[in-house]
Design a protein around this motif. Structure first.
Motif, short mmCIF file in Angstrom:
data_model
loop_
_atom_site.label_atom_id
_atom_site.label_comp_id
_atom_site.label_asym_id
_atom_site.label_seq_id
_atom_site.Cartn_x
_atom_site.Cartn_y
_atom_site.Cartn_z
N MET A 113 0.89 -1.21 -0.06
CA MET A 113 -0.05 -0.09 -0.08
C MET A 113 0.93 1.24 0.00
SD MET A 113 -1.89 0.97 3.49
CE MET A 113 -0.74 1.54 4.76
N PRO A 114 0.62 2.13 -0.88
CA PRO A 114 1.49 3.30 -0.92
C PRO A 114 0.99 4.27 0.23
CG PRO A 114 -0.09 3.50 -2.83
CD PRO A 114 -0.31 2.02 -1.96
N ASP A 115 1.97 5.28 0.60
CA ASP A 115 1.11 6.43 1.22
C ASP A 115 0.23 6.89 0.86
OD1 ASP A 115 3.74 5.84 2.63
OD2 ASP A 115 4.85 7.84 2.09
N GLU A 116 -1.02 7.41 1.61
CA GLU A 116 -2.24 7.64 1.25
C GLU A 116 -2.98 8.62 2.15
OE1 GLU A 116 -4.73 4.85 -0.27
OE2 GLU A 116 -5.05 3.62 1.54
N ILE A 117 -3.68 9.54 1.37
CA ILE A 117 -4.34 10.56 2.44
C ILE A 117 -5.62 9.62 2.55
CG2 ILE A 117 -5.68 12.76 2.48
CD1 ILE A 117 -3.57 13.82 0.79
N ARG A 118 -6.14 9.72 3.87
CA ARG A 118 -7.41 9.07 4.23
C ARG A 118 -7.91 9.84 5.42
NH1 ARG A 118 -4.94 3.40 6.20
NH2 ARG A 118 -3.72 2.95 4.40
N GLU A 119 -9.29 9.82 5.25
CA GLU A 119 -10.02 10.70 6.40
C GLU A 119 -10.11 9.67 7.55
OE1 GLU A 119 -14.41 12.15 7.30
OE2 GLU A 119 -13.53 12.68 5.24
N ARG A 120 -9.63 10.21 8.89
CA ARG A 120 -9.72 9.59 10.07
C ARG A 120 -10.57 10.55 10.91
NH1 ARG A 120 -7.14 4.76 9.91
NH2 ARG A 120 -7.54 4.73 12.26
N VAL A 121 -11.71 10.12 11.39
CA VAL A 121 -12.47 10.75 12.30
C VAL A 121 -12.81 12.17 11.89
CG1 VAL A 121 -12.07 9.31 14.26
CG2 VAL A 121 -10.78 11.35 14.02
N GLY A 122 -12.97 12.31 10.74
CA GLY A 122 -13.03 13.71 10.18
C GLY A 122 -12.09 14.53 9.56
N VAL A 123 -10.54 14.06 9.84
CA VAL A 123 -9.46 14.86 9.68
C VAL A 123 -8.78 13.88 8.59
CG1 VAL A 123 -7.10 15.35 10.59
CG2 VAL A 123 -9.26 15.34 12.02
N GLN A 124 -8.23 14.74 7.36
CA GLN A 124 -7.36 14.22 6.33
C GLN A 124 -6.08 14.00 6.66
OE1 GLN A 124 -10.12 13.58 4.65
NE2 GLN A 124 -8.77 13.68 2.89
N VAL A 125 -5.61 12.72 6.74
CA VAL A 125 -4.48 12.18 7.25
C VAL A 125 -3.47 11.42 6.20
CG1 VAL A 125 -3.26 10.77 9.12
CG2 VAL A 125 -5.41 11.90 9.76
N LEU A 126 -2.19 12.01 5.93
CA LEU A 126 -1.28 11.03 5.07
C LEU A 126 -1.03 10.05 6.07
CD1 LEU A 126 0.13 10.83 2.55
CD2 LEU A 126 1.95 12.20 3.29
N VAL A 127 -1.62 8.74 5.80
CA VAL A 127 -1.12 7.53 6.47
C VAL A 127 0.19 6.91 5.64
CG1 VAL A 127 -1.90 5.35 7.42
CG2 VAL A 127 -3.51 7.42 7.34
N CYS A 128 1.18 6.94 6.08
CA CYS A 128 2.30 6.24 5.54
C CYS A 128 2.36 4.75 5.56
CB CYS A 128 3.52 6.97 6.11
SG CYS A 128 3.72 8.71 5.97
N ASP A 129 2.93 4.19 4.46
CA ASP A 129 2.90 2.77 4.40
C ASP A 129 4.34 2.28 5.33
OD1 ASP A 129 3.54 0.24 3.39
OD2 ASP A 129 3.76 0.65 1.18
N PRO A 130 4.13 1.38 6.09
CA PRO A 130 4.98 0.88 6.83
C PRO A 130 6.33 0.51 6.00
CG PRO A 130 2.93 -0.32 7.47
CD PRO A 130 2.68 0.73 6.51
N THR A 131 6.17 -0.25 4.80
CA THR A 131 7.12 -0.52 4.16
C THR A 131 8.01 0.39 3.22
OG1 THR A 131 5.80 -1.42 2.31
CG2 THR A 131 6.34 -3.00 4.06
N GLY A 132 7.59 1.74 3.43
CA GLY A 132 7.97 2.81 2.37
C GLY A 132 9.58 3.23 2.84
N PRO A 133 10.01 3.91 2.00
CA PRO A 133 11.38 4.32 2.31
C PRO A 133 11.64 5.18 3.70
CG PRO A 133 10.54 5.97 0.92
CD PRO A 133 9.31 4.84 1.01
#
Length: 122
Positions: free
Chosen positions: A1-21
């Protein structure tokens, strides 16, 4: 899964992939901040993505990375178990404690704890 922006409890969060750089430099921090500017004000980075030197405060990597996030007014959240690193450093324990009292840098055990913090800050 790439780093991606997701809504979490109404807030836009860039959730980073654990296997990323690995994040080891100020430029790495700026790259994440740039990605966040596509719509997120919070960046959730798995602790495993941070270079191990981040947790050794004498290297100044943590301070340099954290300062970039503060300067650009993007919240950095380190997500994951850092108990082994905390065990070996009273300075790191103090940094985490103080950071978690503020609004810019948080250390949380998991994304559910991040959701709780986001709800609390309304």
């Amino acid at each position: 899964m790439p780093d991606e922006i997701r809504e979490r409890v109404g807030v836009q969060v860039l959730v980073c992939d654990p296997t990323g750089p690995t994040i080891a430099t100020e430029q790495d921090a700026l790259d994440l901040i740039g990605a966040a500017f596509l719509g997120a004000r919070v960046v959730a980075v798995p602790a495993t993505r941070l270079d191990e030197r981040f947790f050794s405060l004498g290297t100044r990597i943590a301070g340099d990375v954290m300062q970039k996030f503060v300067n650009y007014q993007v919240r950095l959240v380190v997500v994951g178990d850092i108990s082994a690193q905390l065990e070996g450093s009273s300075a790191l324990r103090a940094l985490v404690h103080e950071s978690n009292r503020g609004g810019h840098i948080w250390f949380v055990p998991d994304l559910d704890a991040l959701d709780d913090r986001l709800r609390a800050t309304g």
